[in-house]
Scaffold this motif. Structure first.
Motif, mmCIF file in Angstrom:
data_model
loop_
_atom_site.group_PDB
_atom_site.id
_atom_site.type_symbol
_atom_site.label_atom_id
_atom_site.label_comp_id
_atom_site.label_asym_id
_atom_site.label_seq_id
_atom_site.Cartn_x
_atom_site.Cartn_y
_atom_site.Cartn_z
ATOM 1 N N HIS A 295 0.816 -1.215 0.000
ATOM 2 C CA HIS A 295 0.000 0.000 0.000
ATOM 3 C C HIS A 295 0.853 1.270 0.000
ATOM 4 O O HIS A 295 0.313 2.368 -0.002
ATOM 5 N N SER A 296 2.158 1.108 0.033
ATOM 6 C CA SER A 296 3.044 2.272 0.088
ATOM 7 C C SER A 296 3.061 3.014 -1.243
ATOM 8 O O SER A 296 2.759 2.445 -2.297
ATOM 9 N N GLY A 297 3.430 4.285 -1.153
ATOM 10 C CA GLY A 297 3.652 5.095 -2.346
ATOM 11 C C GLY A 297 5.050 5.677 -2.294
ATOM 12 O O GLY A 297 5.831 5.393 -1.380
ATOM 13 N N THR A 298 5.368 6.516 -3.267
ATOM 14 C CA THR A 298 6.712 7.104 -3.274
ATOM 15 C C THR A 298 6.935 7.977 -2.039
ATOM 16 O O THR A 298 8.060 8.095 -1.560
ATOM 17 N N ALA A 299 5.846 8.581 -1.508
ATOM 18 C CA ALA A 299 5.998 9.402 -0.299
ATOM 19 C C ALA A 299 6.516 8.551 0.854
ATOM 20 O O ALA A 299 7.364 8.994 1.645
ATOM 21 N N SER A 300 6.032 7.307 0.940
ATOM 22 C CA SER A 300 6.496 6.406 2.004
ATOM 23 C C SER A 300 7.969 6.077 1.827
ATOM 24 O O SER A 300 8.739 6.056 2.795
ATOM 25 N N ILE A 301 8.357 5.774 0.585
ATOM 26 C CA ILE A 301 9.750 5.435 0.302
ATOM 27 C C ILE A 301 10.659 6.616 0.640
ATOM 28 O O ILE A 301 11.694 6.467 1.311
ATOM 29 N N LEU A 302 10.279 7.807 0.181
ATOM 30 C CA LEU A 302 11.100 8.996 0.439
ATOM 31 C C LEU A 302 11.207 9.278 1.939
ATOM 32 O O LEU A 302 12.283 9.593 2.448
ATOM 33 N N ALA A 303 10.069 9.149 2.642
ATOM 34 C CA ALA A 303 10.068 9.411 4.085
ATOM 35 C C ALA A 303 10.923 8.391 4.830
ATOM 36 O O ALA A 303 11.648 8.734 5.770
ATOM 37 N N LYS A 304 10.852 7.130 4.398
ATOM 38 C CA LYS A 304 11.625 6.075 5.061
ATOM 39 C C LYS A 304 13.115 6.356 4.932
ATOM 40 O O LYS A 304 13.862 6.281 5.926
ATOM 41 N N PHE A 305 13.550 6.679 3.752
ATOM 42 C CA PHE A 305 14.981 6.911 3.558
ATOM 43 C C PHE A 305 15.426 8.227 4.193
ATOM 44 O O PHE A 305 16.581 8.350 4.619
ATOM 45 N N LYS A 306 14.515 9.162 4.292
ATOM 46 C CA LYS A 306 14.859 10.415 4.978
ATOM 47 C C LYS A 306 15.162 10.142 6.446
ATOM 48 O O LYS A 306 16.033 10.785 7.040
#
Length: 349
Positions: A295-306
């Motif tokens: 259910h993740s989106g790119t916002a989740s990926i970016l936030a995780k790596f941030k």
């Protein structure tokens, strides 16, 4: 407010390790619990004296008989809760009266508890109080043992009772219908200053959860409380001492209650946490988790790596999202941090 803890009772009921009692008491003190209730018969089996814990008030819970009052005194309890039912026959009234007088003679602090008080009318409760030698009773404990109350009736009854009884009221609600915390908050609004609680609401019939009331007072009532930054850790340790595993989804203190997966959800949390969180995770000593899954989106990926101090490009985020979704669907679970980092490293190469 005085929190009257029932967690120890649950530990004794389920056979907690004797060696854990000392640390449990220290943790309850850190949580600013004012009184720890303890069923005297269960306490006797552990071979402790109440006087071994001078820094917190131990209160022995007994049936209203002379024998049990004397046993509590023998075990070092200076405070007791005498429990009885309100519909007493003449013989039972005499027994309760004898127990009250014995406690008074032994110079004990006495709280009179009417079990299942919510079953009975104000007139019946008042009549029992007048019919007993209660002059030395310092507290009346109103018990909703069958979970019959709702927040509105709790407020109305306890507000009325406070007018008619000459001693402070203490409220103990059970949780058969999930209303123990709400009823406890209504009791507080009605002016009650003593409330029965347990950590995470544990108990055979459930209790109001201490951590829920604390944060409700802070966030809903706007009351100034002490530091709560260790709340989750302390509660988890208490539960561990009595052999209870804290569920990750437990309100207020569960490790997963600040976990977010949905892409839109994560985007909203990162922009304005108050949209999804009543208080910040740091307020109780937890941290926000970004769960990466289908259910993740790119916002989740970016936030995780941030969170890892890595700034991804849009292309990197899209690539990782595609790989994450494939794995999440294939293995029917979210992608853990190690796997996600491996995917990133493979892309970087």
């Amino acid at each position: 407010m005085i929190w009257v803890d029932q967690t120890l009772n649950e530990g004794l009921r389920t056979g907690m390790n004797k060696g854990n009692v000392n640390h449990l008491m220290e943790l309850l003190q850190e949580l600013q619990v004012g009184i720890v209730d303890c069923r005297v018969r269960a306490w006797q089996k552990y071979g402790f004296l109440a006087s071994m814990f001078p820094h917190i008030e131990m209160r022995g819970k007994v049936k209203a008989t002379v024998e049990q009052v004397e046993l509590a005194h023998h075990l070092g309890f200076k405070s007791i809760v005498l429990t009885c039912m309100p519909t007493l026959d003449k013989e039972a009234i005499e027994e309760v009266s004898s127990a009250l007088l014995t406690g008074q003679e032994l110079k004990m602090k006495i709280a009179l508890c009417i079990e299942q008080a919510s079953r009975f009318s104000m007139e019946e409760i008042e009549g029992l109080w007048r019919g007993l030698p209660t002059a030395e009773a310092q507290t009346f404990v109103y018990s909703d043992g069958e979970s019959l109350l709702n927040p509105l009736t709790t407020f109305n009854r306890l507000s009325d009772l406070a007018i008619h009884l000459p001693v402070p009221i203490e409220f103990h609600g059970h949780n058969a219908y999930g209303l123990a915390t709400a009823n406890a908050l209504s009791a507080i609004q009605a002016g009650v200053k003593r409330v029965g609680v347990s950590i995470a609401g544990v108990g055979q019939y459930g209790h109001a959860a201490l951590e829920e009331i604390i944060m409700a007072q802070k966030c809903l009532f706007g009351q100034e409380l002490g530091e709560t930054g260790e709340l989750a850790s302390l509660c988890s340790q208490v539960l561990s001492e009595i052999g209870v595993v804290l569920p990750g989804t437990k309100a207020i203190i569960g490790e997963d209650i600040f976990a977010h997966e949905s892409g839109i959800h994560v985007d909203g949390v990162m922009k304005n946490p108050k949209l999804y969180e009543a208080f910040s995770p740091e307020d109780v000593g937890l941290s926000r988790k970004i769960i990466i899954g289908k259910h993740s989106g790119t916002a989740s990926i970016l936030a995780k790596f941030k969170q890892w101090n890595v700034i991804l490009t849009a292309i990197e985020a899209q690539y990782l999202l595609k790989e994450v979704r494939k794995r999440a669907v294939l293995y029917k679970k979210s992608v853990d941090d190690d796997v996600l980092w491996e995917l990133y490293q493979a892309r970087a190469v």
